[in-house]
Scaffold this motif. Structure first.
Motif, PDB file in Angstrom:
ATOM      1  N   VAL A 102       0.842  -1.201   0.000  1.00  0.00           N
ATOM      2  CA  VAL A 102       0.000   0.000   0.000  1.00  0.00           C
ATOM      3  C   VAL A 102       0.873   1.246   0.000  1.00  0.00           C
ATOM      4  O   VAL A 102       0.607   2.216  -0.735  1.00  0.00           O
ATOM      5  CB  VAL A 102      -0.981  -0.014   1.197  1.00  0.00           C
ATOM      6  CG1 VAL A 102      -1.653   1.343   1.375  1.00  0.00           C
ATOM      7  CG2 VAL A 102      -2.014  -1.109   1.015  1.00  0.00           C
ATOM      8  N   GLN A 103       1.935   1.252   0.787  1.00  0.00           N
ATOM      9  CA  GLN A 103       2.833   2.408   0.828  1.00  0.00           C
ATOM     10  C   GLN A 103       3.487   2.643  -0.532  1.00  0.00           C
ATOM     11  O   GLN A 103       3.595   3.788  -0.984  1.00  0.00           O
ATOM     12  CB  GLN A 103       3.901   2.210   1.909  1.00  0.00           C
ATOM     13  CG  GLN A 103       3.356   2.314   3.310  1.00  0.00           C
ATOM     14  CD  GLN A 103       4.358   1.901   4.379  1.00  0.00           C
ATOM     15  OE1 GLN A 103       5.334   1.208   4.102  1.00  0.00           O
ATOM     16  NE2 GLN A 103       4.096   2.330   5.607  1.00  0.00           N
ATOM     17  N   GLU A 104       3.911   1.577  -1.187  1.00  0.00           N
ATOM     18  CA  GLU A 104       4.527   1.704  -2.514  1.00  0.00           C
ATOM     19  C   GLU A 104       3.518   2.244  -3.525  1.00  0.00           C
ATOM     20  O   GLU A 104       3.854   3.093  -4.356  1.00  0.00           O
ATOM     21  CB  GLU A 104       5.079   0.354  -2.971  1.00  0.00           C
ATOM     22  CG  GLU A 104       6.305  -0.087  -2.210  1.00  0.00           C
ATOM     23  CD  GLU A 104       6.744  -1.501  -2.542  1.00  0.00           C
ATOM     24  OE1 GLU A 104       6.149  -2.141  -3.440  1.00  0.00           O
ATOM     25  OE2 GLU A 104       7.689  -1.978  -1.886  1.00  0.00           O
ATOM     26  N   LYS A 105       2.293   1.758  -3.483  1.00  0.00           N
ATOM     27  CA  LYS A 105       1.255   2.231  -4.405  1.00  0.00           C
ATOM     28  C   LYS A 105       0.960   3.713  -4.167  1.00  0.00           C
ATOM     29  O   LYS A 105       0.751   4.467  -5.109  1.00  0.00           O
ATOM     30  CB  LYS A 105      -0.036   1.399  -4.264  1.00  0.00           C
ATOM     31  CG  LYS A 105       0.100  -0.030  -4.668  1.00  0.00           C
ATOM     32  CD  LYS A 105       0.331  -0.186  -6.151  1.00  0.00           C
ATOM     33  CE  LYS A 105       0.401  -1.647  -6.536  1.00  0.00           C
ATOM     34  NZ  LYS A 105       0.729  -1.839  -7.934  1.00  0.00           N
ATOM     35  N   ARG A 106       0.926   4.128  -2.901  1.00  0.00           N
ATOM     36  CA  ARG A 106       0.692   5.543  -2.587  1.00  0.00           C
ATOM     37  C   ARG A 106       1.800   6.421  -3.133  1.00  0.00           C
ATOM     38  O   ARG A 106       1.538   7.503  -3.664  1.00  0.00           O
ATOM     39  CB  ARG A 106       0.557   5.742  -1.081  1.00  0.00           C
ATOM     40  CG  ARG A 106      -0.773   5.306  -0.549  1.00  0.00           C
ATOM     41  CD  ARG A 106      -0.905   5.640   0.921  1.00  0.00           C
ATOM     42  NE  ARG A 106      -2.208   5.223   1.404  1.00  0.00           N
ATOM     43  CZ  ARG A 106      -2.473   4.927   2.654  1.00  0.00           C
ATOM     44  NH1 ARG A 106      -1.543   5.026   3.575  1.00  0.00           N
ATOM     45  NH2 ARG A 106      -3.685   4.548   3.007  1.00  0.00           N
ATOM     46  N   LYS A 107       3.054   5.978  -3.019  1.00  0.00           N
ATOM     47  CA  LYS A 107       4.187   6.732  -3.557  1.00  0.00           C
ATOM     48  C   LYS A 107       4.043   6.900  -5.074  1.00  0.00           C
ATOM     49  O   LYS A 107       4.238   7.985  -5.610  1.00  0.00           O
ATOM     50  CB  LYS A 107       5.518   6.033  -3.241  1.00  0.00           C
ATOM     51  CG  LYS A 107       5.977   6.214  -1.823  1.00  0.00           C
ATOM     52  CD  LYS A 107       7.297   5.504  -1.609  1.00  0.00           C
ATOM     53  CE  LYS A 107       7.702   5.511  -0.155  1.00  0.00           C
ATOM     54  NZ  LYS A 107       8.943   4.757   0.069  1.00  0.00           N
ATOM     55  N   LYS A 108       3.696   5.804  -5.760  1.00  0.00           N
ATOM     56  CA  LYS A 108       3.520   5.864  -7.209  1.00  0.00           C
ATOM     57  C   LYS A 108       2.375   6.798  -7.579  1.00  0.00           C
ATOM     58  O   LYS A 108       2.474   7.566  -8.534  1.00  0.00           O
ATOM     59  CB  LYS A 108       3.278   4.463  -7.788  1.00  0.00           C
ATOM     60  CG  LYS A 108       4.507   3.602  -7.807  1.00  0.00           C
ATOM     61  CD  LYS A 108       4.226   2.236  -8.404  1.00  0.00           C
ATOM     62  CE  LYS A 108       5.468   1.383  -8.374  1.00  0.00           C
ATOM     63  NZ  LYS A 108       5.240   0.051  -8.934  1.00  0.00           N
ATOM     64  N   LEU A 109       1.296   6.746  -6.816  1.00  0.00           N
ATOM     65  CA  LEU A 109       0.156   7.618  -7.068  1.00  0.00           C
ATOM     66  C   LEU A 109       0.544   9.078  -6.875  1.00  0.00           C
ATOM     67  O   LEU A 109       0.189   9.938  -7.684  1.00  0.00           O
ATOM     68  CB  LEU A 109      -1.014   7.247  -6.156  1.00  0.00           C
ATOM     69  CG  LEU A 109      -2.297   8.056  -6.341  1.00  0.00           C
ATOM     70  CD1 LEU A 109      -2.830   7.923  -7.766  1.00  0.00           C
ATOM     71  CD2 LEU A 109      -3.357   7.596  -5.348  1.00  0.00           C
ATOM     72  N   ASN A 110       1.292   9.378  -5.827  1.00  0.00           N
ATOM     73  CA  ASN A 110       1.754  10.749  -5.597  1.00  0.00           C
ATOM     74  C   ASN A 110       2.661  11.227  -6.724  1.00  0.00           C
ATOM     75  O   ASN A 110       2.572  12.380  -7.147  1.00  0.00           O
ATOM     76  CB  ASN A 110       2.462  10.862  -4.242  1.00  0.00           C
ATOM     77  CG  ASN A 110       1.488  10.823  -3.090  1.00  0.00           C
ATOM     78  OD1 ASN A 110       0.308  11.136  -3.247  1.00  0.00           O
ATOM     79  ND2 ASN A 110       1.969  10.402  -1.932  1.00  0.00           N
ATOM     80  N   MET A 111       3.523  10.349  -7.228  1.00  0.00           N
ATOM     81  CA  MET A 111       4.390  10.703  -8.357  1.00  0.00           C
ATOM     82  C   MET A 111       3.553  11.006  -9.592  1.00  0.00           C
ATOM     83  O   MET A 111       3.837  11.959 -10.322  1.00  0.00           O
ATOM     84  CB  MET A 111       5.380   9.567  -8.653  1.00  0.00           C
ATOM     85  CG  MET A 111       6.371   9.310  -7.536  1.00  0.00           C
ATOM     86  SD  MET A 111       7.543  10.650  -7.347  1.00  0.00           S
ATOM     87  CE  MET A 111       8.623  10.330  -8.699  1.00  0.00           C
ATOM     88  N   LEU A 112       2.510  10.225  -9.823  1.00  0.00           N
ATOM     89  CA  LEU A 112       1.626  10.472 -10.958  1.00  0.00           C
ATOM     90  C   LEU A 112       0.900  11.811 -10.805  1.00  0.00           C
ATOM     91  O   LEU A 112       0.748  12.563 -11.776  1.00  0.00           O
ATOM     92  CB  LEU A 112       0.608   9.341 -11.107  1.00  0.00           C
ATOM     93  CG  LEU A 112       1.134   8.035 -11.679  1.00  0.00           C
ATOM     94  CD1 LEU A 112       0.075   6.941 -11.559  1.00  0.00           C
ATOM     95  CD2 LEU A 112       1.554   8.197 -13.117  1.00  0.00           C
ATOM     96  N   LYS A 113       0.464  12.125  -9.587  1.00  0.00           N
ATOM     97  CA  LYS A 113      -0.209  13.397  -9.338  1.00  0.00           C
ATOM     98  C   LYS A 113       0.725  14.567  -9.614  1.00  0.00           C
ATOM     99  O   LYS A 113       0.322  15.568 -10.218  1.00  0.00           O
ATOM    100  CB  LYS A 113      -0.726  13.463  -7.893  1.00  0.00           C
ATOM    101  CG  LYS A 113      -1.918  12.595  -7.623  1.00  0.00           C
ATOM    102  CD  LYS A 113      -2.331  12.688  -6.156  1.00  0.00           C
ATOM    103  CE  LYS A 113      -3.512  11.809  -5.836  1.00  0.00           C
ATOM    104  NZ  LYS A 113      -3.863  11.880  -4.402  1.00  0.00           N
TER     105      LYS A 113
END
Length: 166
Positions: free
Chosen positions: A142-153
């Motif tokens: 979940v933490q890794e997915k959140r990081k990727k999502l923040n990078m996309l944002k």
């Protein structure tokens, strides 16, 4: 524990002997997904039915057997949420559960004998991945997915800012 078992015609006799061992010696309940004779049959249907049984909670784990174990593993892995691992020695049988939380293991009847299958089934079925490890892995994911999502944002925001300037 309720265990699913399935095999193609190459492994029918091995399946029958292993099934008796899992019931009589290991004390598990078994649901047989076929095949029910030595007549030629395509293995994917048996793998799909067995893996679907795991996914739907009919059985907790499963053992699939074909000539090499490869086709059954590939087919079972097509069912979303099911992890199948081909095993051929005690270490891979243990790690299928302890490292990969595999719900299904596969054997090759033309590669290993029934006595080895019994040993590997016992090893696999006697191990359970601790809940703490599952929780840790889930939190990390979940933490890794959140990081990727923040990078996309951030990337999207930069793109939109640049597009507005033009």
């Amino acid at each position: 524990m309720k265990i699913g078992i399935g095999a193609d015609h190459n492994a029918y006799e091995a399946k029958e002997e292993l099934k008796r061992y899992v019931i009589d010696e290991l004390g598990h309940e078994v649901k047989d997904y076929g095949t029910y004779s030595a007549e030629a049959v395509d293995y994917p249907g048996i793998a799909f039915n067995t893996a679907t049984g795991v996914k739907n909670g009919e059985v907790e784990r499963a053992i699939l057997i074909c000539g090499t174990g490869i086709g059954m593993a590939i087919s079972a892995n097509k069912i979303k949420g099911v992890r199948a691992a081909q095993v051929h020695d005690p270490y891979s049988a243990e790690r299928a559960q302890m490292s990969n939380n595999a719900q299904v293991i596969t054997f090759g009847a033309k590669i290993i004998g029934v006595d080895v299958m019994k040993l590997l089934a016992k090893e696999y079925l006697s191990n359970t991945l601790p809940e703490e490890i599952l929780k840790e892995r889930l939190i990390k994911l979940v933490q890794e997915k959140r990081k990727k999502l923040n990078m996309l944002k951030i990337t999207l925001a930069k793109f939109l800012t640049t597009a507005r300037r033009k």
